[in-house]
Write an enzyme that holds these catalytic residues in place. Structure first.
Site, PDB file in Angstrom:
ATOM      1  N   ASN A 158      10.053  10.733  -3.899  1.00 29.73           N
ATOM      2  CA  ASN A 158      11.133  10.066  -3.176  1.00 29.73           C
ATOM      3  C   ASN A 158      11.434   8.757  -3.903  1.00 29.73           C
ATOM      4  O   ASN A 158      10.644   7.822  -3.851  1.00 29.73           O
ATOM      5  CB  ASN A 158      10.666   9.792  -1.734  1.00 29.73           C
ATOM      6  CG  ASN A 158      11.633   8.925  -0.949  1.00 29.73           C
ATOM      7  OD1 ASN A 158      12.765   8.705  -1.386  1.00 29.73           O
ATOM      8  ND2 ASN A 158      11.188   8.425   0.192  1.00 29.73           N
ATOM      9  N   TRP A 159      12.574   8.749  -4.600  1.00 27.61           N
ATOM     10  CA  TRP A 159      12.911   7.556  -5.389  1.00 27.61           C
ATOM     11  C   TRP A 159      13.445   6.421  -4.513  1.00 27.61           C
ATOM     12  O   TRP A 159      13.686   5.324  -4.996  1.00 27.61           O
ATOM     13  CB  TRP A 159      13.923   7.918  -6.474  1.00 27.61           C
ATOM     14  CG  TRP A 159      13.315   8.642  -7.654  1.00 27.61           C
ATOM     15  CD1 TRP A 159      11.997   8.995  -7.812  1.00 27.61           C
ATOM     16  CD2 TRP A 159      13.988   9.073  -8.848  1.00 27.61           C
ATOM     17  NE1 TRP A 159      11.819   9.621  -9.029  1.00 27.61           N
ATOM     18  CE2 TRP A 159      13.010   9.684  -9.681  1.00 27.61           C
ATOM     19  CE3 TRP A 159      15.305   9.012  -9.292  1.00 27.61           C
ATOM     20  CZ2 TRP A 159      13.341  10.219 -10.940  1.00 27.61           C
ATOM     21  CZ3 TRP A 159      15.632   9.548 -10.542  1.00 27.61           C
ATOM     22  CH2 TRP A 159      14.649  10.139 -11.353  1.00 27.61           C
ATOM     23  N   LYS A 160      13.704   6.682  -3.256  1.00 26.50           N
ATOM     24  CA  LYS A 160      14.245   5.675  -2.333  1.00 26.50           C
ATOM     25  C   LYS A 160      15.492   5.025  -2.957  1.00 26.50           C
ATOM     26  O   LYS A 160      16.244   5.693  -3.644  1.00 26.50           O
ATOM     27  CB  LYS A 160      13.165   4.651  -1.982  1.00 26.50           C
ATOM     28  CG  LYS A 160      11.866   5.309  -1.507  1.00 26.50           C
ATOM     29  CD  LYS A 160      10.919   4.339  -0.894  1.00 26.50           C
ATOM     30  CE  LYS A 160       9.608   5.023  -0.581  1.00 26.50           C
ATOM     31  NZ  LYS A 160       8.703   4.216   0.195  1.00 26.50           N
TER      32      LYS A 160
ATOM     33  N   HIS B 135      12.107  10.033   7.484  1.00 26.89           N
ATOM     34  CA  HIS B 135      11.199   9.118   6.777  1.00 26.89           C
ATOM     35  C   HIS B 135      11.022   7.861   7.622  1.00 26.89           C
ATOM     36  O   HIS B 135      11.962   7.401   8.279  1.00 26.89           O
ATOM     37  CB  HIS B 135      11.776   8.773   5.397  1.00 26.89           C
ATOM     38  CG  HIS B 135      10.795   8.040   4.530  1.00 26.89           C
ATOM     39  ND1 HIS B 135      10.536   6.701   4.701  1.00 26.89           N
ATOM     40  CD2 HIS B 135       9.982   8.462   3.529  1.00 26.89           C
ATOM     41  CE1 HIS B 135       9.618   6.327   3.815  1.00 26.89           C
ATOM     42  NE2 HIS B 135       9.267   7.380   3.095  1.00 26.89           N
TER      43      HIS B 135
ATOM     44  N   GLU C 278      10.995   4.861   6.944  1.00 25.34           N
ATOM     45  CA  GLU C 278      11.929   3.766   6.650  1.00 25.34           C
ATOM     46  C   GLU C 278      13.273   4.003   7.331  1.00 25.34           C
ATOM     47  O   GLU C 278      13.943   3.053   7.739  1.00 25.34           O
ATOM     48  CB  GLU C 278      12.066   3.606   5.123  1.00 25.34           C
ATOM     49  CG  GLU C 278      10.794   2.991   4.548  1.00 25.34           C
ATOM     50  CD  GLU C 278      10.522   3.301   3.098  1.00 25.34           C
ATOM     51  OE1 GLU C 278      11.416   3.808   2.395  1.00 25.34           O
ATOM     52  OE2 GLU C 278       9.389   3.032   2.654  1.00 25.34           O
TER      53      GLU C 278
ATOM     54  N   GLU D 260       2.783  10.902   6.756  1.00 25.66           N
ATOM     55  CA  GLU D 260       2.793   9.643   6.029  1.00 25.66           C
ATOM     56  C   GLU D 260       2.417   8.500   6.971  1.00 25.66           C
ATOM     57  O   GLU D 260       3.280   7.989   7.699  1.00 25.66           O
ATOM     58  CB  GLU D 260       4.188   9.369   5.462  1.00 25.66           C
ATOM     59  CG  GLU D 260       4.683  10.424   4.501  1.00 25.66           C
ATOM     60  CD  GLU D 260       5.702   9.856   3.539  1.00 25.66           C
ATOM     61  OE1 GLU D 260       5.452   9.918   2.338  1.00 25.66           O
ATOM     62  OE2 GLU D 260       6.726   9.325   3.988  1.00 25.66           O
TER      63      GLU D 260
ATOM     64  N   GLY E 160       3.439   2.394   0.297  1.00 25.02           N
ATOM     65  CA  GLY E 160       3.738   1.269  -0.591  1.00 25.02           C
ATOM     66  C   GLY E 160       2.740   0.132  -0.526  1.00 25.02           C
ATOM     67  O   GLY E 160       3.004  -0.955  -1.039  1.00 25.02           O
TER      68      GLY E 160
ATOM     69  N   SER F   9       0.902   5.937  -0.772  1.00 29.84           N
ATOM     70  CA  SER F   9       0.133   5.383  -1.893  1.00 29.84           C
ATOM     71  C   SER F   9      -0.625   6.428  -2.702  1.00 29.84           C
ATOM     72  O   SER F   9      -1.730   6.168  -3.185  1.00 29.84           O
ATOM     73  CB  SER F   9      -0.825   4.281  -1.396  1.00 29.84           C
ATOM     74  OG  SER F   9      -0.089   3.182  -0.897  1.00 29.84           O
TER      75      SER F   9
ATOM     76  N   GLY G 205       6.159   8.077  -3.300  1.00 30.66           N
ATOM     77  CA  GLY G 205       7.221   7.082  -3.452  1.00 30.66           C
ATOM     78  C   GLY G 205       7.126   6.418  -4.816  1.00 30.66           C
ATOM     79  O   GLY G 205       7.595   6.940  -5.829  1.00 30.66           O
ATOM     80  N   GLY G 206       6.476   5.255  -4.861  1.00 32.19           N
ATOM     81  CA  GLY G 206       6.436   4.434  -6.074  1.00 32.19           C
ATOM     82  C   GLY G 206       6.021   5.188  -7.328  1.00 32.19           C
ATOM     83  O   GLY G 206       6.612   5.010  -8.399  1.00 32.19           O
TER      84      GLY G 206
HETATM   85  C1  PEP Z   1       6.987   7.214   0.777  1.00 28.24           C
HETATM   86  O1  PEP Z   1       7.693   6.275   1.071  1.00 28.24           O
HETATM   87  O2  PEP Z   1       7.320   8.362   1.122  1.00 28.24           O
HETATM   88  C2  PEP Z   1       5.756   6.958   0.055  1.00 28.24           C
HETATM   89  C3  PEP Z   1       4.790   7.815   0.208  1.00 28.24           C
HETATM   90  O3  PEP Z   1       5.697   5.829  -0.700  1.00 28.24           O
HETATM   91  P1  PEP Z   1       4.478   5.357  -1.644  1.00 28.24           P
HETATM   92  O4  PEP Z   1       3.993   6.566  -2.403  1.00 28.24           O
HETATM   93  O5  PEP Z   1       5.066   4.331  -2.542  1.00 28.24           O
HETATM   94  O6  PEP Z   1       3.414   4.831  -0.748  1.00 28.24           O
END
Ligand code: PEP
Length: 252
Positions: A12-14, A99, A101, A169, A175, A214, A235-236
């Site tokens: 997920n590049w957000k 999600h 967010e 999640e 993050g 993470s 994510g990241g």
């Molecule tokens: C996400 O937002 O779906 C996520 C898992 O982010 P990260 O891997 O950066 O924690």
């Protein structure tokens, strides 16, 4: 006994990435060799601006391209929104709904998330429904109650394993560099598996349940072998081919 679902590593590049970011997708496509393709599915969800270009970049690579959200309606007066039908038309195959967010920043309720999942199915997309507890809820011992209520409210009846992916999640792990223990992940994923059985019948056994929060190449090996963890939502660490393919490589 039901065979384990085929794993999926989804990125997920957000709200990250200009056109230059597509070189990372191209590098992922190169690294996704035929041996790895037999072991794990890969999906990248770029921002909407890059989606059609990403679908073009990924053509022939077997990396699926998805979206990060959709509207519940197929079309109409909804300025700034994008329907599931439009995503499918742009060459996308999956859409993340609910999600944390979006639940937090846009006030999306379980009912809204459920309506978006139904829209995804209507358009022929796979819905990736996200659930997870806050840090306060975990501290209060409410994790399973919260996740159970989110599942009951967000997962529509009648979905098959080809139409639905579930992502657990924990919000406090997104993050932050923090992750639950593998024992804690096992408890929640087993709980989700049982609940999916109640909600979807036999299909619940083969819905993929991703862990997200993470995930990195350095912790993926221990997280991905937890029972009922059928892949990751990243994510990241999905922003570079090196990091993302390092996670996928645990399935080699
Ligand atoms: C996400 O937002 O779906 C996520 C898992 O982010 P990260 O891997 O950066 O924690």
């Amino acid at each position: 006994m039901t065979a384990s679902p085929r794993p999926l590593v989804a990125g997920n590049w957000k709200m990250n990435g200009l056109k230059a970011q597509l070189k990372e997708l191209a590098a992922m496509a190169t690294a996704y060799d035929s041996a790895l393709r037999t072991k794990v599915d890969l999906l990248i969800c770029p921002p909407a601006t890059l989606a059609p270009l990403a679908a073009h970049t990924a053509l022939g690579s077997h990396i699926a391209i998805g979206a990060q959200d959709c509207h519940a309606k197929a079309s109409g007066a909804h300025t700034g929104d994008i329907s599931a039908e439009m995503l499918a038309d742009a060459g996308l195959t999956h859409v993340i709904v609910g999600h944390s967010e979006r639940r937090a920043d846009h006030g999306e309720t379980d009912a809204v998330v459920r309506a978006k999942a139904i829209a995804a199915k209507r358009a022929g997309l796979v819905a990736i429904v996200c659930v997870g507890e806050t840090e306060a809820q975990r501290r209060a011992g409410e994790t399973l109650d919260v996740v159970g209520a989110q599942l009951d409210g967000s997962v529509p009846a009648g979905f098959s394993a080809r139409e639905l992916v579930l992502a657990y999640e924990p919000i406090w792990a997104i993050g932050t560099g923090l992750t639950p223990t593998t024992a804690d992940v096992a408890v929640v994923h087993a709980f989700i598996r049982t609940r999916l059985g109640k909600l979807l019948g036999t299909d619940g056994a083969s819905v993929r349940i991703l862990y997200g929060g993470s995930v990195k190449a350095s912790n993926a090996a221990e997280l991905m072998v937890v029972p009922d963890v059928n892949g990751a939502l990243v994510g990241g660490a999905s922003l570079t081919a090196a990091d993302f393919m390092g996670i996928a490589a645990v399935y080699r």
